[in-house]
Design a protein around this motif. Sequence first.
Motif, PDB file in Angstrom:
ATOM      1  N   VAL A  51      34.222  24.402   1.290  1.00  0.00           N
ATOM      2  CA  VAL A  51      34.257  23.897  -0.084  1.00  0.00           C
ATOM      3  C   VAL A  51      32.880  24.034  -0.738  1.00  0.00           C
ATOM      4  CG1 VAL A  51      34.545  21.837  -1.523  1.00  0.00           C
ATOM      5  CG2 VAL A  51      36.156  22.308   0.327  1.00  0.00           C
ATOM      6  N   THR A  52      31.852  23.669  -0.015  1.00  0.00           N
ATOM      7  CA  THR A  52      30.482  23.723  -0.550  1.00  0.00           C
ATOM      8  C   THR A  52      30.066  25.144  -0.912  1.00  0.00           C
ATOM      9  OG1 THR A  52      29.866  21.804   0.806  1.00  0.00           O
ATOM     10  CG2 THR A  52      28.076  23.148  -0.099  1.00  0.00           C
ATOM     11  N   VAL A  53      30.295  26.066   0.017  1.00  0.00           N
ATOM     12  CA  VAL A  53      29.904  27.457  -0.215  1.00  0.00           C
ATOM     13  C   VAL A  53      30.728  28.067  -1.349  1.00  0.00           C
ATOM     14  CG1 VAL A  53      29.752  29.756   0.804  1.00  0.00           C
ATOM     15  CG2 VAL A  53      29.141  27.755   2.167  1.00  0.00           C
ATOM     16  N   THR A  54      32.012  27.745  -1.392  1.00  0.00           N
ATOM     17  CA  THR A  54      32.875  28.257  -2.469  1.00  0.00           C
ATOM     18  C   THR A  54      32.397  27.770  -3.824  1.00  0.00           C
ATOM     19  OG1 THR A  54      34.812  28.334  -0.995  1.00  0.00           O
ATOM     20  CG2 THR A  54      35.241  28.329  -3.366  1.00  0.00           C
ATOM     21  N   ALA A  55      32.023  26.498  -3.916  1.00  0.00           N
ATOM     22  CA  ALA A  55      31.523  25.938  -5.175  1.00  0.00           C
ATOM     23  C   ALA A  55      30.238  26.644  -5.608  1.00  0.00           C
ATOM     24  CB  ALA A  55      31.275  24.441  -5.022  1.00  0.00           C
ATOM     25  N   ILE A  56      29.354  26.925  -4.647  1.00  0.00           N
ATOM     26  CA  ILE A  56      28.103  27.629  -4.965  1.00  0.00           C
ATOM     27  C   ILE A  56      28.403  29.029  -5.507  1.00  0.00           C
ATOM     28  CG2 ILE A  56      26.032  28.673  -3.952  1.00  0.00           C
ATOM     29  CD1 ILE A  56      25.965  26.298  -2.002  1.00  0.00           C
ATOM     30  N   LEU A  57      29.378  29.708  -4.900  1.00  0.00           N
ATOM     31  CA  LEU A  57      29.731  31.061  -5.324  1.00  0.00           C
ATOM     32  C   LEU A  57      30.382  31.069  -6.710  1.00  0.00           C
ATOM     33  CD1 LEU A  57      31.085  32.610  -1.992  1.00  0.00           C
ATOM     34  CD2 LEU A  57      28.884  33.026  -3.102  1.00  0.00           C
ATOM     35  N   ILE A  58      31.133  30.029  -7.025  1.00  0.00           N
ATOM     36  CA  ILE A  58      31.732  29.926  -8.365  1.00  0.00           C
ATOM     37  C   ILE A  58      30.625  29.862  -9.414  1.00  0.00           C
ATOM     38  CG2 ILE A  58      33.069  28.442  -9.918  1.00  0.00           C
ATOM     39  CD1 ILE A  58      34.738  27.589  -7.488  1.00  0.00           C
TER      40      ILE A  58
END
Length: 360
Positions: A29-36
Amino acid sequence: MLFKTLRWSFLFTIIGLAIAFLYDGVTGVTVTAILIVLEVSLSFDNAVVNAKVLNRMSEFWVKIFLTVGILIAVFGMRLLFPLVVVFVTAGLSPIEAWDLALEKGNPDTPGTYGYILNDAHPLIAAFGGMFLLMIFLDFVFDEDKEHHWLGPVERALSKAAAFPGVSVLVALVWLFVFSRIFSEESADMLLAGVFGIILYLAVNGLGDFFDGGLEDELDDEGERRASTGEVVKATGKAAFSLFLYLELLDASFSFDGVIGAFAITSDPIIIALGLGVGAFYVRSITIYLVHQGTLSEYVFLEHGAHWAIGALALLLFVSIGPHIPEVVTGLVGVAFILLALWSSINYNKKHRGEDHVVHV
């Protein structure tokens, strides 16, 4: 209006983060949010340029852009493109490339998915950089612009339009100079860069060809709107060529995002989720700009976006050598957009109620 336009993006954000949580827990979730956030910050200028093109397309083709186009953007560029690069450059089959991707190897370790993709960076940067550079050059060398944001600079550059083929000439000189700076990568850079120029000219020429015949296809109502100065929306072949141009433009903008994502994670699933959701936001911002008429209201916004494109093209070439942090690339684009917005607001205050060419 903004919330309404972004509602689908919010929905896909929830879905994307939920999938990331099921796939890799809190870390996912954390990495996905950063990529968004990375994708949106890198592509905001893309949304501005997209809005200019989309404003010329019929409502039907706008819907195609939001449906078929987003599928191409998410699954084509954010998921399949890295796989294609890996199996082509490493001589692997698509299945082997996918298996390698799922191993989540370290990008600094030879033989891993991230390492192979990073190794292909000079070729990708030269191709994408030249395509974006041509967009920038055709804009600054356009002598028909009504407004000039960077006054003396833009007016001087627009005069160069009198020289036939000036954009191609400057682009080729640019490519040659950088191929000499990074001489070890010169062969790949020259090949990819020339192909980027050819593809831009082909797509742009196709658009001009179909656009030129658009008036012949207009019905009586369309001719009436054209005679009264209303915008006639492109349909049929003309709209398809614009759609193709938009997809190639999105692909060029996504190169730095895809490559940059591997500096954060080498997991193709998380990359596709993060950048894919970010692509939805870029589409939503594009539609908002079109519906609100933002480009006509803020006269320098288009200028800022194209200068951001020029900066991105430069950064792509420079990144063939030293690594440029993705935050720098994102902030440069945002800075140009914000400066252009600020200039537009000041211009509107000074010239409220007037209708004449600005001289800055």
